[in-house]
Design a protein around this motif. Structure first.
Motif, PDB file in Angstrom:
ATOM      1  N   GLY A 127       0.823  -1.212   0.000  1.00  0.00           N
ATOM      2  CA  GLY A 127       0.000   0.000   0.000  1.00  0.00           C
ATOM      3  C   GLY A 127       0.851   1.252   0.000  1.00  0.00           C
ATOM      4  N   THR A 128       0.735   2.050   1.049  1.00  0.00           N
ATOM      5  CA  THR A 128       1.529   3.277   1.181  1.00  0.00           C
ATOM      6  C   THR A 128       2.995   2.981   1.504  1.00  0.00           C
ATOM      7  N   GLY A 129       3.292   1.725   1.827  1.00  0.00           N
ATOM      8  CA  GLY A 129       4.630   1.376   2.301  1.00  0.00           C
ATOM      9  C   GLY A 129       4.769   1.529   3.799  1.00  0.00           C
ATOM     10  N   ALA A 130       3.667   1.769   4.501  1.00  0.00           N
ATOM     11  CA  ALA A 130       3.695   2.161   5.910  1.00  0.00           C
ATOM     12  C   ALA A 130       4.511   1.219   6.794  1.00  0.00           C
ATOM     13  N   ILE A 131       4.218  -0.070   6.732  1.00  0.00           N
ATOM     14  CA  ILE A 131       4.884  -1.012   7.641  1.00  0.00           C
ATOM     15  C   ILE A 131       6.373  -1.087   7.335  1.00  0.00           C
ATOM     16  N   ALA A 132       6.704  -1.317   6.074  1.00  0.00           N
ATOM     17  CA  ALA A 132       8.113  -1.437   5.696  1.00  0.00           C
ATOM     18  C   ALA A 132       8.889  -0.166   6.012  1.00  0.00           C
ATOM     19  N   LEU A 133       8.326   0.981   5.675  1.00  0.00           N
ATOM     20  CA  LEU A 133       9.050   2.240   5.877  1.00  0.00           C
ATOM     21  C   LEU A 133       9.226   2.555   7.356  1.00  0.00           C
ATOM     22  N   ALA A 134       8.238   2.208   8.184  1.00  0.00           N
ATOM     23  CA  ALA A 134       8.381   2.418   9.624  1.00  0.00           C
ATOM     24  C   ALA A 134       9.505   1.553  10.186  1.00  0.00           C
ATOM     25  N   LEU A 135       9.612   0.315   9.700  1.00  0.00           N
ATOM     26  CA  LEU A 135      10.692  -0.561  10.146  1.00  0.00           C
ATOM     27  C   LEU A 135      12.049  -0.052   9.654  1.00  0.00           C
ATOM     28  N   LEU A 136      12.101   0.418   8.414  1.00  0.00           N
ATOM     29  CA  LEU A 136      13.364   0.940   7.874  1.00  0.00           C
ATOM     30  C   LEU A 136      13.817   2.191   8.626  1.00  0.00           C
ATOM     31  N   ARG A 137      12.874   3.065   8.940  1.00  0.00           N
ATOM     32  CA  ARG A 137      13.235   4.283   9.670  1.00  0.00           C
ATOM     33  C   ARG A 137      13.803   3.934  11.044  1.00  0.00           C
ATOM     34  N   SER A 138      13.325   2.845  11.641  1.00  0.00           N
ATOM     35  CA  SER A 138      13.742   2.474  12.993  1.00  0.00           C
ATOM     36  C   SER A 138      15.020   1.654  13.016  1.00  0.00           C
ATOM     37  N   VAL A 139      15.326   0.947  11.918  1.00  0.00           N
ATOM     38  CA  VAL A 139      16.501   0.056  11.883  1.00  0.00           C
ATOM     39  C   VAL A 139      17.315   0.387  10.633  1.00  0.00           C
ATOM     40  N   GLU A 140      18.442   1.041  10.811  1.00  0.00           N
ATOM     41  CA  GLU A 140      19.218   1.523   9.680  1.00  0.00           C
ATOM     42  C   GLU A 140      19.820   0.398   8.844  1.00  0.00           C
ATOM     43  N   ALA A 141      20.006  -0.773   9.430  1.00  0.00           N
ATOM     44  CA  ALA A 141      20.606  -1.883   8.697  1.00  0.00           C
ATOM     45  C   ALA A 141      19.566  -2.746   7.989  1.00  0.00           C
ATOM     46  N   ALA A 142      18.309  -2.328   7.994  1.00  0.00           N
ATOM     47  CA  ALA A 142      17.252  -3.093   7.339  1.00  0.00           C
ATOM     48  C   ALA A 142      17.044  -2.608   5.904  1.00  0.00           C
ATOM     49  N   VAL A 143      16.656  -3.545   5.042  1.00  0.00           N
ATOM     50  CA  VAL A 143      16.252  -3.231   3.668  1.00  0.00           C
ATOM     51  C   VAL A 143      14.919  -3.911   3.433  1.00  0.00           C
ATOM     52  N   ALA A 144      14.122  -3.377   2.508  1.00  0.00           N
ATOM     53  CA  ALA A 144      12.783  -3.927   2.327  1.00  0.00           C
ATOM     54  C   ALA A 144      12.344  -3.906   0.877  1.00  0.00           C
ATOM     55  N   GLU A 145      11.532  -4.889   0.527  1.00  0.00           N
ATOM     56  CA  GLU A 145      10.786  -4.880  -0.721  1.00  0.00           C
ATOM     57  C   GLU A 145       9.305  -4.789  -0.368  1.00  0.00           C
ATOM     58  N   GLY A 146       8.636  -3.828  -0.974  1.00  0.00           N
ATOM     59  CA  GLY A 146       7.204  -3.648  -0.774  1.00  0.00           C
ATOM     60  C   GLY A 146       6.458  -4.200  -1.969  1.00  0.00           C
ATOM     61  N   VAL A 147       5.615  -5.191  -1.743  1.00  0.00           N
ATOM     62  CA  VAL A 147       4.918  -5.896  -2.813  1.00  0.00           C
ATOM     63  C   VAL A 147       3.464  -5.460  -2.880  1.00  0.00           C
ATOM     64  N   ASP A 148       2.988  -5.211  -4.085  1.00  0.00           N
ATOM     65  CA  ASP A 148       1.568  -4.918  -4.268  1.00  0.00           C
ATOM     66  C   ASP A 148       1.176  -5.289  -5.691  1.00  0.00           C
ATOM     67  N   ILE A 149      -0.102  -5.573  -5.886  1.00  0.00           N
ATOM     68  CA  ILE A 149      -0.613  -5.861  -7.217  1.00  0.00           C
ATOM     69  C   ILE A 149      -0.984  -4.584  -7.950  1.00  0.00           C
ATOM     70  N   SER A 150      -1.165  -3.496  -7.198  1.00  0.00           N
ATOM     71  CA  SER A 150      -1.609  -2.226  -7.759  1.00  0.00           C
ATOM     72  C   SER A 150      -0.433  -1.327  -8.121  1.00  0.00           C
ATOM     73  N   GLU A 151      -0.365  -0.921  -9.370  1.00  0.00           N
ATOM     74  CA  GLU A 151       0.681   0.012  -9.799  1.00  0.00           C
ATOM     75  C   GLU A 151       0.546   1.347  -9.078  1.00  0.00           C
ATOM     76  N   GLY A 152      -0.699   1.784  -8.865  1.00  0.00           N
ATOM     77  CA  GLY A 152      -0.911   3.047  -8.168  1.00  0.00           C
ATOM     78  C   GLY A 152      -0.393   3.006  -6.740  1.00  0.00           C
ATOM     79  N   ALA A 153      -0.630   1.890  -6.065  1.00  0.00           N
ATOM     80  CA  ALA A 153      -0.120   1.739  -4.703  1.00  0.00           C
ATOM     81  C   ALA A 153       1.402   1.735  -4.693  1.00  0.00           C
ATOM     82  N   LEU A 154       2.002   1.014  -5.626  1.00  0.00           N
ATOM     83  CA  LEU A 154       3.461   0.948  -5.681  1.00  0.00           C
ATOM     84  C   LEU A 154       4.075   2.314  -5.950  1.00  0.00           C
ATOM     85  N   ASP A 155       3.434   3.087  -6.807  1.00  0.00           N
ATOM     86  CA  ASP A 155       3.916   4.445  -7.070  1.00  0.00           C
ATOM     87  C   ASP A 155       3.852   5.291  -5.804  1.00  0.00           C
ATOM     88  N   THR A 156       2.764   5.145  -5.045  1.00  0.00           N
ATOM     89  CA  THR A 156       2.619   5.899  -3.809  1.00  0.00           C
ATOM     90  C   THR A 156       3.674   5.477  -2.792  1.00  0.00           C
TER      91      THR A 156
END
Length: 290
Positions: A127-156
């Protein structure tokens, strides 16, 4: 020209008359957003006036709120876990309950990052990336892939990562669940659709009519996504990895049963601030656990 204090009062009264649940809060948020003035400004300077053009923008926002549109949809962004996230019609509006998932996963993500030098996260239905981005902001050594079926969501999600300075550690991937995912991840997280199809009509207008149905509809019993996640995660979960999912308040036993049947063990269950079951965490069963 109109007095701002009068505009806020009239806005509050109109919202209350039309049945908006939090008229005082919504009136304050609308006026602050449109004018850029705070409640302190109103107290210190009760004679503040705004021009007709600004008043017209307030009026337009009020009409949208009366129609049922949530205030944060009107503004186009919402705060989540201290992050200001852009919204779009293709994204679920992130809510405080989902912060429970972030809090539950953080100790594991930190521990993996400390031990391995990196923690790889897969956020399903980002979706907005909320969960992944919150984890990344809190842990500098983390990397994430955000998966979605919606191109609009991925763009956001990608735009949010860029705005937050996290684009170098976040990748938006178009995939129908695991269909286009081939790596191994230490943490798999998801706030999947979990509302039974026939229950969607009973949701609040602000959810039913403005959140994307794809992000709400969990199938006949609300559990379709959990079956897909538990079935597909085996080939993507690194050794010792953890899956964390948000659930509906009455789904703990059913979701636990689905994951246990797929070869996982429940490692942690967390309730939200209202005391409802909200997050379950699983790991693959060891031979002695099976």
């Amino acid at each position: 020209m109109k007095f701002l204090v009068a505009i806020q009062r009239d806005t509050r009264e109109r919202l209350a008359r039309t049945g908006v649940e939090t008229p005082e809060l919504d009136a304050r948020l609308i006026v602050e957003h449109v004018t850029g003035l705070s409640q302190s400004d109103l107290i210190v300077r009760p004679d503040i006036q705004i021009d007709d053009a600004t008043a017209a923008v307030v009026e337009a926002a009020v009409k949208r709120r009366i129609s049922g549109e949530p205030v944060h949809r009107i503004f186009g962004h919402r705060e989540f876990y201290g992050l200001d996230l852009l919204l779009s019609p293709e994204t679920l509006e992130p809510r405080p309950d989902t912060e429970t998932l972030v809090e539950a996963m953080l100790p594991f993500v930190r521990a993996v990052a400390a031990r391995k030098g990196e923690c790889r996260i897969l956020d399903l239905g980002t979706g907005t990336g909320a969960i992944a981005l919150a984890l990344l902001r809190s842990v500098e050594a983390a990397v994430a892939e955000g998966v979605d079926i919606s191109e609009g969501a991925l763009d956001t999600a990608a735009r949010n990562a860029e705005r937050l300075g996290l684009a170098d550690r976040f990748t938006a991937v178009r995939s129908d669940w695991f269909s286009n995912i081939f790596g191994r991840y230490d943490a798999i997280v998801s706030n999947p659709p979990y509302i039974p199809t026939n229950d969607i009509i009973h949701l609040q207008t602000s959810v039913r009519d403005f959140d994307p149905r794809r992000a709400l509809d969990g199938g006949e019993d609300g559990l379709d996504a959990y079956r897909l996640i538990s079935d597909g995660a085996h080939r993507c979960l690194a050794a010792g990895g953890t899956i964390g999912v948000e659930i509906g308040y009455d789904q703990k036993d059913a979701v636990t049963g689905i994951f246990q049947g797929a070869g996982y063990r429940l490692t942690k269950a967390v309730r939200d601030l209202a005391g409802n079951d909200r997050v379950l965490m699983f790991q693959e069963s060891r031979p002695e656990d099976a």
